[in-house]
Design a protein around this motif. Structure first.
Motif, PDB file in Angstrom:
ATOM      1  N   MET A   1      -8.867  11.861   7.596  1.00  0.00           N
ATOM      2  CA  MET A   1      -8.574  10.455   7.793  1.00  0.00           C
ATOM      3  C   MET A   1      -7.100  10.219   7.455  1.00  0.00           C
ATOM      4  O   MET A   1      -6.621  10.664   6.420  1.00  0.00           O
ATOM      5  N   LEU A   2      -6.400   9.530   8.322  1.00  0.00           N
ATOM      6  CA  LEU A   2      -5.000   9.172   8.104  1.00  0.00           C
ATOM      7  C   LEU A   2      -4.947   7.752   7.545  1.00  0.00           C
ATOM      8  O   LEU A   2      -5.521   6.840   8.121  1.00  0.00           O
ATOM      9  N   ARG A   3      -4.251   7.571   6.427  1.00  0.00           N
ATOM     10  CA  ARG A   3      -4.164   6.266   5.777  1.00  0.00           C
ATOM     11  C   ARG A   3      -2.711   5.841   5.638  1.00  0.00           C
ATOM     12  O   ARG A   3      -1.857   6.643   5.283  1.00  0.00           O
ATOM     13  N   CYS A   4      -2.463   4.566   5.875  1.00  0.00           N
ATOM     14  CA  CYS A   4      -1.121   4.019   5.739  1.00  0.00           C
ATOM     15  C   CYS A   4      -0.733   3.968   4.267  1.00  0.00           C
ATOM     16  O   CYS A   4      -1.532   3.590   3.411  1.00  0.00           O
ATOM     17  N   SER A   5       0.504   4.342   3.975  1.00  0.00           N
ATOM     18  CA  SER A   5       0.983   4.357   2.590  1.00  0.00           C
ATOM     19  C   SER A   5       1.791   3.109   2.232  1.00  0.00           C
ATOM     20  O   SER A   5       2.262   2.983   1.102  1.00  0.00           O
ATOM     21  N   GLU A   6       1.945   2.170   3.178  1.00  0.00           N
ATOM     22  CA  GLU A   6       2.686   0.936   2.895  1.00  0.00           C
ATOM     23  C   GLU A   6       1.909   0.103   1.875  1.00  0.00           C
ATOM     24  O   GLU A   6       0.688  -0.036   1.977  1.00  0.00           O
ATOM     25  N   GLY A   8      -0.104  -2.573   0.096  1.00  0.00           N
ATOM     26  CA  GLY A   8      -0.955  -3.659   0.562  1.00  0.00           C
ATOM     27  C   GLY A   8      -1.588  -3.456   1.925  1.00  0.00           C
ATOM     28  O   GLY A   8      -2.341  -4.298   2.389  1.00  0.00           O
ATOM     29  N   CYS A   9      -1.274  -2.369   2.607  1.00  0.00           N
ATOM     30  CA  CYS A   9      -1.835  -2.121   3.936  1.00  0.00           C
ATOM     31  C   CYS A   9      -3.064  -1.229   3.808  1.00  0.00           C
ATOM     32  O   CYS A   9      -3.009  -0.169   3.192  1.00  0.00           O
ATOM     33  N   GLN A  10      -4.152  -1.644   4.417  1.00  0.00           N
ATOM     34  CA  GLN A  10      -5.414  -0.911   4.331  1.00  0.00           C
ATOM     35  C   GLN A  10      -5.721  -0.095   5.581  1.00  0.00           C
ATOM     36  O   GLN A  10      -6.813   0.433   5.721  1.00  0.00           O
ATOM     37  N   PHE A  11      -4.767   0.023   6.501  1.00  0.00           N
ATOM     38  CA  PHE A  11      -5.016   0.703   7.767  1.00  0.00           C
ATOM     39  C   PHE A  11      -5.385   2.168   7.550  1.00  0.00           C
ATOM     40  O   PHE A  11      -4.761   2.871   6.772  1.00  0.00           O
ATOM     41  N   ALA A  12      -6.422   2.614   8.283  1.00  0.00           N
ATOM     42  CA  ALA A  12      -6.840   4.013   8.264  1.00  0.00           C
ATOM     43  C   ALA A  12      -7.435   4.354   9.626  1.00  0.00           C
ATOM     44  O   ALA A  12      -8.064   3.519  10.265  1.00  0.00           O
ATOM     45  N   THR A  13      -7.205   5.577  10.077  1.00  0.00           N
ATOM     46  CA  THR A  13      -7.740   6.010  11.362  1.00  0.00           C
ATOM     47  C   THR A  13      -7.897   7.522  11.370  1.00  0.00           C
ATOM     48  O   THR A  13      -7.267   8.227  10.578  1.00  0.00           O
ATOM     49  N   GLN A  14      -8.702   7.999  12.291  1.00  0.00           N
ATOM     50  CA  GLN A  14      -8.843   9.437  12.485  1.00  0.00           C
ATOM     51  C   GLN A  14      -7.955   9.915  13.635  1.00  0.00           C
ATOM     52  O   GLN A  14      -7.815  11.109  13.855  1.00  0.00           O
ATOM     53  N   HIS A  15      -7.357   8.982  14.347  1.00  0.00           N
ATOM     54  CA  HIS A  15      -6.568   9.314  15.530  1.00  0.00           C
ATOM     55  C   HIS A  15      -5.073   9.282  15.221  1.00  0.00           C
ATOM     56  O   HIS A  15      -4.536   8.251  14.839  1.00  0.00           O
ATOM     57  N   ARG A  16      -4.437  10.411  15.405  1.00  0.00           N
ATOM     58  CA  ARG A  16      -3.012  10.541  15.092  1.00  0.00           C
ATOM     59  C   ARG A  16      -2.156   9.547  15.893  1.00  0.00           C
ATOM     60  O   ARG A  16      -1.232   8.956  15.364  1.00  0.00           O
ATOM     61  N   HIS A  17      -2.465   9.348  17.184  1.00  0.00           N
ATOM     62  CA  HIS A  17      -1.645   8.433  17.982  1.00  0.00           C
ATOM     63  C   HIS A  17      -1.811   6.989  17.520  1.00  0.00           C
ATOM     64  O   HIS A  17      -0.864   6.221  17.536  1.00  0.00           O
ATOM     65  N   HIS A  18      -3.001   6.591  17.052  1.00  0.00           N
ATOM     66  CA  HIS A  18      -3.186   5.242  16.494  1.00  0.00           C
ATOM     67  C   HIS A  18      -2.342   5.086  15.234  1.00  0.00           C
ATOM     68  O   HIS A  18      -1.716   4.043  15.010  1.00  0.00           O
ATOM     69  N   PHE A  19      -2.338   6.124  14.423  1.00  0.00           N
ATOM     70  CA  PHE A  19      -1.559   6.101  13.182  1.00  0.00           C
ATOM     71  C   PHE A  19      -0.060   5.994  13.511  1.00  0.00           C
ATOM     72  O   PHE A  19       0.663   5.211  12.890  1.00  0.00           O
ATOM     73  N   HIS A  20       0.378   6.745  14.499  1.00  0.00           N
ATOM     74  CA  HIS A  20       1.778   6.731  14.914  1.00  0.00           C
ATOM     75  C   HIS A  20       2.200   5.321  15.351  1.00  0.00           C
ATOM     76  O   HIS A  20       3.235   4.805  14.925  1.00  0.00           O
ATOM     77  N   TYR A  21       1.397   4.669  16.196  1.00  0.00           N
ATOM     78  CA  TYR A  21       1.704   3.309  16.648  1.00  0.00           C
ATOM     79  C   TYR A  21       1.681   2.333  15.483  1.00  0.00           C
ATOM     80  O   TYR A  21       2.512   1.440  15.393  1.00  0.00           O
ATOM     81  N   HIS A  22       0.724   2.495  14.586  1.00  0.00           N
ATOM     82  CA  HIS A  22       0.631   1.617  13.424  1.00  0.00           C
ATOM     83  C   HIS A  22       1.893   1.698  12.574  1.00  0.00           C
ATOM     84  O   HIS A  22       2.454   0.680  12.159  1.00  0.00           O
ATOM     85  N   THR A  43       3.809  -0.331  22.677  1.00  0.00           N
ATOM     86  CA  THR A  43       3.289   0.558  23.713  1.00  0.00           C
ATOM     87  C   THR A  43       3.415  -0.048  25.107  1.00  0.00           C
ATOM     88  O   THR A  43       3.467  -1.269  25.266  1.00  0.00           O
ATOM     89  N   ARG A  44       3.439   0.806  26.099  1.00  0.00           N
ATOM     90  CA  ARG A  44       3.497   0.358  27.491  1.00  0.00           C
ATOM     91  C   ARG A  44       2.255  -0.451  27.847  1.00  0.00           C
ATOM     92  O   ARG A  44       2.344  -1.461  28.544  1.00  0.00           O
ATOM     93  N   SER A  45       1.095  -0.038  27.364  1.00  0.00           N
ATOM     94  CA  SER A  45      -0.133  -0.770  27.692  1.00  0.00           C
ATOM     95  C   SER A  45      -0.109  -2.182  27.108  1.00  0.00           C
ATOM     96  O   SER A  45      -0.611  -3.122  27.721  1.00  0.00           O
ATOM     97  N   MET A  46       0.489  -2.347  25.937  1.00  0.00           N
ATOM     98  CA  MET A  46       0.621  -3.684  25.349  1.00  0.00           C
ATOM     99  C   MET A  46       1.540  -4.551  26.220  1.00  0.00           C
ATOM    100  O   MET A  46       1.284  -5.740  26.416  1.00  0.00           O
ATOM    101  N   LEU A  47       2.603  -3.955  26.752  1.00  0.00           N
ATOM    102  CA  LEU A  47       3.530  -4.692  27.606  1.00  0.00           C
ATOM    103  C   LEU A  47       2.845  -5.099  28.910  1.00  0.00           C
ATOM    104  O   LEU A  47       2.979  -6.246  29.358  1.00  0.00           O
TER     105      LEU A  47
END
Length: 84
Positions: A1-6, A8-22, A43-47
């Motif tokens: 599991m990848l967890r954000c180290s910022e 107050g941020c609780q973001f966690a994911t198993q997907h490296r690309h989600h973590f990268h965008y986060h 991301t391009r899809s967001m645009l």
């Protein structure tokens, strides 16, 4: 599991690309810019999704009434709300 180290941020994911965008969101790195307004995103899809707000094309139509939407999610919400 990848967890954000910022702090107050609780973001966690198993997907490296989600973590990268986060993490780009924390640094303010937004490389995609709308040509019609000052919107910027990660991301391009967001645009592509954002650019629909400048369009007059309503691709998603309810089969039970005259409702139409630019985004599939809006049609789904409509159908669930009105039990079509």
């Amino acid at each position: 599991m990848l967890r954000c180290s910022e702090p107050g941020c609780q973001f966690a994911t198993q997907h490296r690309h989600h973590f990268h965008y986060h993490m780009k969101g924390h640094t303010g790195e937004k490389q995609y810019t709308c040509s019609k307004c000052n919107y910027k995103c990660l991301t391009r899809s967001m645009l592509v999704s954002h650019e629909k707000c400048h369009s007059y094309v309503y691709r998603y139509r309810c089969s039970s009434c005259k409702f139409s939407a630019k985004h599939a999610h809006a049609l789904t919400v409509h159908i669930e709300k009105w039990n079509h």
